[in-house]
Design a protein around this motif. Sequence first.
Motif, PDB file in Angstrom:
ATOM      1  N   ASP A  76       0.852  -1.175   0.000  1.00  0.00           N
ATOM      2  CA  ASP A  76       0.000   0.000   0.000  1.00  0.00           C
ATOM      3  C   ASP A  76       0.905   1.247   0.000  1.00  0.00           C
ATOM      4  O   ASP A  76       1.833   1.356   0.804  1.00  0.00           O
ATOM      5  N   THR A  77       0.662   2.172  -0.902  1.00  0.00           N
ATOM      6  CA  THR A  77       1.523   3.346  -1.067  1.00  0.00           C
ATOM      7  C   THR A  77       1.556   4.207   0.186  1.00  0.00           C
ATOM      8  O   THR A  77       2.628   4.675   0.598  1.00  0.00           O
ATOM      9  N   THR A  78       0.421   4.403   0.817  1.00  0.00           N
ATOM     10  CA  THR A  78       0.371   5.204   2.041  1.00  0.00           C
ATOM     11  C   THR A  78       1.154   4.527   3.163  1.00  0.00           C
ATOM     12  O   THR A  78       1.867   5.188   3.924  1.00  0.00           O
ATOM     13  N   GLU A  79       1.062   3.219   3.258  1.00  0.00           N
ATOM     14  CA  GLU A  79       1.812   2.487   4.277  1.00  0.00           C
ATOM     15  C   GLU A  79       3.314   2.570   4.018  1.00  0.00           C
ATOM     16  O   GLU A  79       4.098   2.687   4.960  1.00  0.00           O
ATOM     17  N   LEU A  80       3.713   2.506   2.759  1.00  0.00           N
ATOM     18  CA  LEU A  80       5.131   2.651   2.432  1.00  0.00           C
ATOM     19  C   LEU A  80       5.624   4.029   2.849  1.00  0.00           C
ATOM     20  O   LEU A  80       6.705   4.162   3.429  1.00  0.00           O
ATOM     21  N   ARG A  81       4.834   5.053   2.589  1.00  0.00           N
ATOM     22  CA  ARG A  81       5.203   6.411   2.991  1.00  0.00           C
ATOM     23  C   ARG A  81       5.405   6.483   4.504  1.00  0.00           C
ATOM     24  O   ARG A  81       6.393   7.025   4.980  1.00  0.00           O
ATOM     25  N   GLN A  82       4.480   5.908   5.266  1.00  0.00           N
ATOM     26  CA  GLN A  82       4.585   5.908   6.726  1.00  0.00           C
ATOM     27  C   GLN A  82       5.833   5.162   7.184  1.00  0.00           C
ATOM     28  O   GLN A  82       6.535   5.602   8.088  1.00  0.00           O
TER      29      GLN A  82
END
Length: 97
Positions: A76-82
């Motif tokens: 998940d892109t948002t999870e990678l960012r986090q």
Amino acid sequence: MINVPDEISLVIDLLLNYVQEDGSKLWIDLINKVLSEQSSYEELTGNACTIEIKYDVTKIVNEYAEEDQKAYCLMDTTELRQLLLMWNDTVRNKYTE
């Protein structure tokens, strides 16, 4: 070290090989560009890994995966960012001690 589920284990290679003292500003900037819909797709290739960033999911590719290794994983892109933000904090704390 970092513990992640086996499904996204390639993120460890990404973090350990590319995101050290300098942090992950470049990676996060590209993710932010996609999440803010300034771009629909971004890609960044390093020595061994490529990340293909889309709004919902990012593909992390091991460019030199052997036959018995996983060639890519989806995250998940948002999870990678986090995860990158947390990693930056951890690395920053390590080098300021």
